[in-house]
Design a protein around this motif. Structure first.
Motif, PDB file in Angstrom:
ATOM      1  N   UNK A   1     -75.142 108.686   0.607  1.00 16.81           N
ATOM      2  CA  UNK A   1     -76.358 107.868   0.608  1.00 16.81           C
ATOM      3  C   UNK A   1     -77.484 108.694   0.001  1.00 16.81           C
ATOM      4  N   UNK A   2     -78.058 108.186  -1.094  1.00 15.00           N
ATOM      5  CA  UNK A   2     -79.161 108.870  -1.764  1.00 15.00           C
ATOM      6  C   UNK A   2     -80.436 108.071  -1.485  1.00 15.00           C
ATOM      7  N   UNK A   3     -81.371 108.690  -0.800  1.00 16.77           N
ATOM      8  CA  UNK A   3     -82.627 108.007  -0.472  1.00 16.77           C
ATOM      9  C   UNK A   3     -83.664 109.051  -0.089  1.00 16.77           C
ATOM     10  N   UNK A   4     -84.909 108.688  -0.205  1.00 17.54           N
ATOM     11  CA  UNK A   4     -85.982 109.535   0.321  1.00 17.54           C
ATOM     12  C   UNK A   4     -86.977 108.652   1.055  1.00 17.54           C
TER      13      UNK A   4
ATOM     14  N   UNK B   1     -81.308 113.672   0.606  1.00 18.23           N
ATOM     15  CA  UNK B   1     -82.727 113.394   0.434  1.00 18.23           C
ATOM     16  C   UNK B   1     -83.255 114.298  -0.681  1.00 18.23           C
ATOM     17  N   UNK B   2     -83.406 113.753  -1.890  1.00 17.38           N
ATOM     18  CA  UNK B   2     -84.000 114.569  -2.951  1.00 17.38           C
ATOM     19  C   UNK B   2     -85.443 114.910  -2.578  1.00 17.38           C
ATOM     20  N   UNK B   3     -85.775 116.169  -2.713  1.00 24.12           N
ATOM     21  CA  UNK B   3     -87.160 116.539  -2.404  1.00 24.12           C
ATOM     22  C   UNK B   3     -88.046 116.000  -3.512  1.00 24.12           C
TER      23      UNK B   3
ATOM     24  N   UNK C   1     -75.917 115.592   6.337  1.00 26.71           N
ATOM     25  CA  UNK C   1     -76.907 115.436   5.298  1.00 26.71           C
ATOM     26  C   UNK C   1     -77.348 116.733   4.681  1.00 26.71           C
ATOM     27  N   UNK C   2     -78.106 116.586   3.616  1.00 24.28           N
ATOM     28  CA  UNK C   2     -78.649 117.744   2.919  1.00 24.28           C
ATOM     29  C   UNK C   2     -79.885 117.328   2.136  1.00 24.28           C
ATOM     30  N   UNK C   3     -80.747 118.298   1.888  1.00 27.35           N
ATOM     31  CA  UNK C   3     -81.884 118.120   0.991  1.00 27.35           C
ATOM     32  C   UNK C   3     -81.373 118.424  -0.408  1.00 27.35           C
ATOM     33  N   UNK C   4     -81.786 117.609  -1.373  1.00 26.65           N
ATOM     34  CA  UNK C   4     -81.265 117.776  -2.717  1.00 26.65           C
ATOM     35  C   UNK C   4     -82.329 118.065  -3.749  1.00 26.65           C
ATOM     36  N   UNK C   5     -81.854 118.253  -4.956  1.00 23.49           N
ATOM     37  CA  UNK C   5     -82.685 118.468  -6.132  1.00 23.49           C
ATOM     38  C   UNK C   5     -83.683 117.316  -6.264  1.00 23.49           C
ATOM     39  N   UNK C   6     -84.864 117.550  -6.827  1.00 25.08           N
ATOM     40  CA  UNK C   6     -85.818 116.456  -7.007  1.00 25.08           C
ATOM     41  C   UNK C   6     -85.275 115.315  -7.879  1.00 25.08           C
ATOM     42  N   UNK C   7     -84.384 115.629  -8.795  1.00 23.69           N
ATOM     43  CA  UNK C   7     -83.761 114.603  -9.626  1.00 23.69           C
ATOM     44  C   UNK C   7     -82.620 113.980  -8.818  1.00 23.69           C
ATOM     45  N   UNK C   8     -82.720 112.700  -8.445  1.00 20.93           N
ATOM     46  CA  UNK C   8     -81.706 112.104  -7.580  1.00 20.93           C
ATOM     47  C   UNK C   8     -80.309 112.054  -8.204  1.00 20.93           C
ATOM     48  N   UNK C   9     -80.230 112.000  -9.532  1.00 23.55           N
ATOM     49  CA  UNK C   9     -78.920 112.019 -10.188  1.00 23.55           C
ATOM     50  C   UNK C   9     -78.279 113.388 -10.003  1.00 23.55           C
ATOM     51  N   UNK C  10     -79.060 114.454 -10.189  1.00 22.85           N
ATOM     52  CA  UNK C  10     -78.550 115.813  -9.969  1.00 22.85           C
ATOM     53  C   UNK C  10     -78.204 116.015  -8.497  1.00 22.85           C
ATOM     54  N   UNK C  11     -79.061 115.509  -7.605  1.00 26.14           N
ATOM     55  CA  UNK C  11     -78.812 115.649  -6.169  1.00 26.14           C
ATOM     56  C   UNK C  11     -77.503 114.973  -5.781  1.00 26.14           C
ATOM     57  N   UNK C  12     -77.254 113.792  -6.331  1.00 28.66           N
ATOM     58  CA  UNK C  12     -75.998 113.088  -6.053  1.00 28.66           C
ATOM     59  C   UNK C  12     -74.808 113.893  -6.562  1.00 28.66           C
ATOM     60  N   UNK C  13     -74.917 114.381  -7.787  1.00 27.47           N
ATOM     61  CA  UNK C  13     -73.828 115.175  -8.366  1.00 27.47           C
ATOM     62  C   UNK C  13     -73.533 116.427  -7.562  1.00 27.47           C
ATOM     63  N   UNK C  14     -74.577 117.127  -7.139  1.00 26.55           N
ATOM     64  CA  UNK C  14     -74.381 118.328  -6.319  1.00 26.55           C
ATOM     65  C   UNK C  14     -73.629 117.983  -5.039  1.00 26.55           C
ATOM     66  N   UNK C  15     -74.031 116.896  -4.392  1.00 30.39           N
ATOM     67  CA  UNK C  15     -73.398 116.511  -3.129  1.00 30.39           C
ATOM     68  C   UNK C  15     -71.952 116.065  -3.348  1.00 30.39           C
ATOM     69  N   UNK C  16     -71.694 115.326  -4.401  1.00 32.04           N
ATOM     70  CA  UNK C  16     -70.324 114.878  -4.690  1.00 32.04           C
ATOM     71  C   UNK C  16     -69.427 116.077  -4.936  1.00 32.04           C
TER      72      UNK C  16
ATOM     73  N   UNK D   1     -92.449  99.185  -7.904  1.00 32.87           N
ATOM     74  CA  UNK D   1     -92.992 100.497  -7.527  1.00 32.87           C
ATOM     75  C   UNK D   1     -91.981 101.639  -7.627  1.00 32.87           C
ATOM     76  N   UNK D   2     -90.752 101.356  -8.018  1.00 36.21           N
ATOM     77  CA  UNK D   2     -89.706 102.370  -7.955  1.00 36.21           C
ATOM     78  C   UNK D   2     -89.547 103.173  -9.238  1.00 36.21           C
ATOM     79  N   UNK D   3     -89.833 104.452  -9.149  1.00 35.53           N
ATOM     80  CA  UNK D   3     -89.570 105.360 -10.274  1.00 35.53           C
ATOM     81  C   UNK D   3     -88.064 105.490 -10.485  1.00 35.53           C
ATOM     82  N   UNK D   4     -87.287 105.379  -9.407  1.00 33.89           N
ATOM     83  CA  UNK D   4     -85.835 105.497  -9.532  1.00 33.89           C
ATOM     84  C   UNK D   4     -85.253 104.319 -10.306  1.00 33.89           C
ATOM     85  N   UNK D   5     -85.789 103.122 -10.115  1.00 35.78           N
ATOM     86  CA  UNK D   5     -85.303 101.979 -10.891  1.00 35.78           C
ATOM     87  C   UNK D   5     -85.749 102.122 -12.343  1.00 35.78           C
TER      88      UNK D   5
END
Length: 142
Positions: free
Chosen positions: A6-9, A37-39, A76-91, A111-115
């Motif tokens: 689950x990727x969310x902040x 949770x990407x920082x 859980x874990x805190x991830x990279x600010x880039x959610x794509x990188x954070x997902x990859x690291x966790x996978x 309002x979503x920067x991720x979208x």
């Protein structure tokens, strides 16, 4: 056993995401969730990076505690600010063969920067063997 990433902040712990996770638990009561949770990135100085990590860790700890109270197995874990990188690291950390799917929770389109950054699509493209679900929250919690 199914394990979902689950990727969310700002939407972690929100009603729409929790409903989705509860639905998955109804399908498989033994499934587990790994929250990432990407920082947030604020481009000024190393002391702010520590603040970003502490903020993300506080969000993560709060939701992990809530999920434990509900009997929902989670890590859980805190991830990279880039959610794509954070997902990859966790996978990679969990092992791609151990992840059943990825759930990306975002703010609404307006309002979503991720979208705007096509995060759900980019994760799906980077990990084509993993199904990616996109949950849209009504509002930010953080």
């Amino acid at each position: 056993m199914r394990q979902y990433l689950v990727i969310a902040h700002r939407t972690l712990g929100g009603a729409q995401l929790m409903e989705h996770l509860h639905h998955l638990r109804e399908e498989d009561p033994y499934c587990r969730f790994h929250l990432v949770v990407p920082r947030r990135h604020r481009p000024v100085g190393p002391s702010l990076e520590v603040d970003e990590i502490l903020e993300a860790q506080a969000v993560l700890d709060t939701v992990l505690e809530q999920m434990a109270t509900m009997g929902m197995g989670s890590t859980g874990q805190v991830g990279d600010p880039n959610p794509v990188f954070a997902a990859g690291d966790a996978i990679r950390r969990l092992g791609v063969d151990k992840v059943t799917g990825v759930i990306v929770s975002t703010l609404p389109k307006r309002t979503s920067a991720w979208i705007r950054g096509a995060v759900p699509d980019r994760i799906a493209k980077a990990w084509p063997l993993l199904p990616v679900s996109h949950v849209v929250a009504e509002d930010a919690l953080v």
